[in-house]
Design a protein around this motif. Sequence first.
Motif, PDB file in Angstrom:
ATOM      1  N   ALA A  37       0.806  -1.223   0.000  1.00 30.83           N
ATOM      2  CA  ALA A  37       0.000   0.000   0.000  1.00 30.83           C
ATOM      3  C   ALA A  37       0.838   1.272   0.000  1.00 30.83           C
ATOM      4  CB  ALA A  37      -0.955   0.005   1.196  1.00 30.83           C
ATOM      5  N   ARG A  85       7.028  -7.107  -4.463  1.00 33.22           N
ATOM      6  CA  ARG A  85       6.392  -7.182  -5.798  1.00 33.22           C
ATOM      7  C   ARG A  85       7.239  -7.948  -6.805  1.00 33.22           C
ATOM      8  NH1 ARG A  85       2.079  -3.535  -6.946  1.00 33.22           N
ATOM      9  NH2 ARG A  85       1.701  -2.121  -5.225  1.00 33.22           N
ATOM     10  N   THR A 103      -2.565  -3.975  -1.615  1.00 35.87           N
ATOM     11  CA  THR A 103      -2.500  -2.529  -1.813  1.00 35.87           C
ATOM     12  C   THR A 103      -3.588  -1.794  -1.037  1.00 35.87           C
ATOM     13  OG1 THR A 103      -3.899  -2.660  -3.782  1.00 35.87           O
ATOM     14  CG2 THR A 103      -1.503  -2.757  -4.121  1.00 35.87           C
TER      15      THR A 103
END
Length: 113
Positions: A37, A85, A103
């Motif tokens: 996030a 990621r 996220t």
Amino acid sequence: MHEMALCESLLQAMEEAGRANGFSRVTRIRLEIGRFAGVEVEALRFGFDVVTRGSLADGAELVVLEVPGRGWCFDCNDTVDLDDRLSPCPHCGGSRLHPNGGTEMTIKDLEVE
């Protein structure tokens, strides 16, 4: 620091919930924050303390629940938890991953008076 803006939005949501549900004080708020996030938790805690002073959430406990990053692996056709990621698939080691979770920032619940 976008965390201050997030805290202002949290306060607004708590105030709206207070008006709609008839409570005047929030003693605890639990947030789910995804690993991807982009929220700096310590900055969020600082901003929360500043933004909520003198409000219905003044002194409220802020509990942060980390939501893991998630991705779909095209090689093994599975949804997996990701630390980063760019991490390879923890099941098959494949690198063809599509991030599909982690996220979000969600108010899980409030303790109120």
